[in-house]
Each structure stands twice: as C-alpha cells, then as structure tokens.
Design an enzyme around this catalytic site. Structure first.
Site, short mmCIF file in Angstrom:
data_model
loop_
_atom_site.label_atom_id
_atom_site.label_comp_id
_atom_site.label_asym_id
_atom_site.label_seq_id
_atom_site.Cartn_x
_atom_site.Cartn_y
_atom_site.Cartn_z
N LYS A 194 0.84 -1.21 0.00
CA LYS A 194 0.00 0.00 0.00
C LYS A 194 0.88 1.25 0.00
CE LYS A 194 -3.84 -2.43 2.13
NZ LYS A 194 -4.50 -2.88 3.34
N GLN A 198 -4.46 -1.37 9.66
CA GLN A 198 -4.43 -2.71 9.08
C GLN A 198 -5.05 -3.74 10.04
OE1 GLN A 198 -3.33 -3.46 5.85
NE2 GLN A 198 -4.24 -5.45 6.28
N ASP A 246 -10.78 3.26 3.86
CA ASP A 246 -11.07 1.82 3.74
C ASP A 246 -12.58 1.59 3.62
OD1 ASP A 246 -9.17 -0.13 3.51
OD2 ASP A 246 -8.76 -0.29 5.65
#
Ligand code: NAP
Length: 286
Positions: free
Chosen positions: A53, A97, A120
C-alpha cells in the site's frame, strides 16, 4: 478457455495513472494527498499488505506514512494515534491494518477514524452512507469489482448478481453496490442450501468466501461474469481464488484471474479513495 480475462493489473495501471495525474495537479496547488497506514504487531501477511500500500502511494506521487507498533501497544495508545492522525492536515486517509491484536477492539478503533478520512470504507458512517446512497467511501475491494464491470462495459441493469459471502468488508457492500447499479441481487452464505441453485441463475457471480473451488464449472451459467475475490493457497503454496479457474473459464463469458484480478484493484481503489478525500479537503479549504 472461452471466457475473456478481466485483467486487474492492466486496469489498475490505467487507474493509478489517473490518480497520479490528479495527485500532481493537487500537489501543484499546495496540497499533497496523504495516506497514513497503521500496523500493530508482526502478522507476516499484514506486513506485506502495508508495504504494498505504501509503495503504491509513493509510485502515484501521494505522501504516505507508515506507523508500525509493537503488538504490546495498548488500545488507548492506538486510539490516541488515530486521533492525532484525524487532526493532521497532511493526512487525508487513515488505514488501520486488520487484524489487530486480540486485546484491541478493532471495531472501537475503526469507529475512532474520522469518517472523512475513512478511505477503507469500514466505518459505520461509510457503511450507512452506502446503504442510503449518500456520499461516503466505498470499501475498496467491492469498489474495485464494480470498476472491473465498468471496464468491460458490462451493463448491470436488470441482471441477476449472486454474491457468495456476506462479510462487512466484501460481501455486504458488494451487494449494496450491485443493487445501486440496478442489478437484482442474491446474497449467499454458509447457511445457504444448494449454492449451485442460485449461482446457475446468475449473470454475475462474485465469490468472496476464502475457500478453494467454492464455484465450479457446473455451477455457472454459460456467458456469466465471474469475479473471484478469494485469496487462498494451493497445497504447493501458490496463490489461488475461490473459483475453479480451469473449469469455470470454459463456461463463463468473463473471469478474473488470481493473482492479477481483484487483488491489485483493492490497493488501486485505496489510492482512488485517498485522492478523493484530498480533493474534498481542497474543495473545503477553497
Ligand atoms: P469472511 O469474513 O471470512 O467471510 C466469508 C464469507 O463466506 C462468510 O459470509 C461466510 O458465511 C461465507 N461462506 C463460508 N463458507 C461458505 C460456503 N461453503 N458457501 C457459501 N458461503 C460461505 O471473509 P472476507 O473478509 O469477506 O474475505 C473473503 C475472501 O476474500 C478471503 O479469501 C479473503 O482473503 C479475500 N479477500 C480478498 C481481497 C482482495 O483484495 N482480493 C480483499 C478482501 C478479502 P457466514 O457469514 O455464514 O459465515
């Protein structure tokens, strides 16, 4: 193979090029889009994901910050870091995460992220916005699947889509996006009896289960579009999806490979969401 391949790498390259151009334009105006990625603990898969990422951000000209913490970080300490990032004007997207260590309540942490930085799309405000059709961030994996349908010029209106899996991050938002795109949607899960009964009627099948060979050739209508979200390993350690690719590609009209299908699209849509967030911040700044 009769199915046409939907190339997630090629589409990602195109979309990341567009993000890079938008990022350069905004940076020239004095606002560089920024993503913060927070990793707690040393889960090997998570380490690979966050590295990818951050690398993708840098390649597209976005500012990225990787905050790595020991697994002993307390929930209160993590919440304080999230709040600091909420307040940081150089950060437009915050990604924590998952999974988090067991002593940290992941739900509480996700809810602490400011919805305007929730790139997200996991915050309940983002899920709610998707449900009622308001502006918010779409979860990256289902968003990427929708982009793939758009890429092949597939008109979802009036089509029957079957989503296998009902998780909050893939299955449910996938169903909502397909519904918004005027498909008739069926959601299947582990308690669905006779999965094939549903998939055989589908013009679009999205497999998001996490089990190999959940979808085999006899379960697919000829010409259907098959999007394989699953990420599994074969006995010899190779990455594979939920779909029996060799068999299903003889029946389907379109199919995504694993690797090189939905996977790269997930990171791409994270960049798209971060870019979108930065552009909204720029518009608010005037
Ligand atoms: P998850 O939270 O474990 O959800 C799996 C879903 O599959 C659940 O809803 C479960 O039903 C359903 N299911 C399990 N066995 C089934 C069966 N035999 N028939 C029908 N449905 C069944 O997983 P997830 O987070 O959604 O992820 C799904 C897969 O996608 C995983 O392999 C994951 O690694 C992968 N993934 C890939 C990407 C990417 O970028 N490519 C991104 C995210 C996830 P119940 O609800 O009844 O338990």
């Amino acid at each position: 193979m009769t199915a046409q391949l939907i190339d997630g790498n090629a589409l990602s390259k195109k979309l990341r090029g567009e993000v890079a151009a938008r990022a350069a334009a905004l940076t020239a105006k004095g606002l560089k889009p920024g993503l913060a990625v927070v990793l707690v603990g040393d889960n090997p898969a998570s380490q690979v994901y966050v590295r990818n990422k951050v690398k993708a951000c840098e390649e597209a000209g976005l500012h990225s910050v990787l905050e790595k913490y020991d697994a002993s970080l307390t929930e209160a300490e993590l919440l304080a870091r999230v709040e600091a990032l909420n307040q940081d004007p150089s950060i437009h997207g915050i990604l924590v995460q998952l999974p988090l260590p067991a002593h940290i309540d992941a739900h509480k942490v996700i809810e602490a992220i400011a919805p305007e930085k929730d790139v997200d799309g996991f915050h309940v405000a983002s899920a709610g916005a998707l449900m009622v059709g308001q502006e918010g961030f779409k979860p990256c994996t289902p968003y990427g699947c929708m982009k793939m349908l758009e890429f092949i010029g597939y008109d979802t209106r009036g089509k029957h889509a079957v989503v296998i899996g009902r998780s909050n991050i893939v299955g449910k938002p996938m169903a909502m996006l397909l519904l918004q795109a005027n498909a008739t949607v069926t959601v299947c899960h582990s308690a669905t009896p006779d999965l094939a009964h549903f998939t055989r009627q589908a013009d679009i099948v999205v497999a998001a289960v996490g089990k190999r060979n959940v979808l085999t050739a006899d379960m697919v209508k000829p010409g259907a579009v098959v999007l394989d979200v699953g990420m599994n390993r074969t006995e010899d350690g190779k990455l594979c999806g939920d779909v029996d690719f060799a068999g299903v590609s003889q029946v389907a009209g379109w199919i995504t490979p694993v690797p090189g299908g939905v996977g790269p699209m997930t990171i791409t849509m994270l960049l798209v969401n971060t870019m979108e967030s930065a552009e909204r911040a720029a518009a608010a700044r005037g």
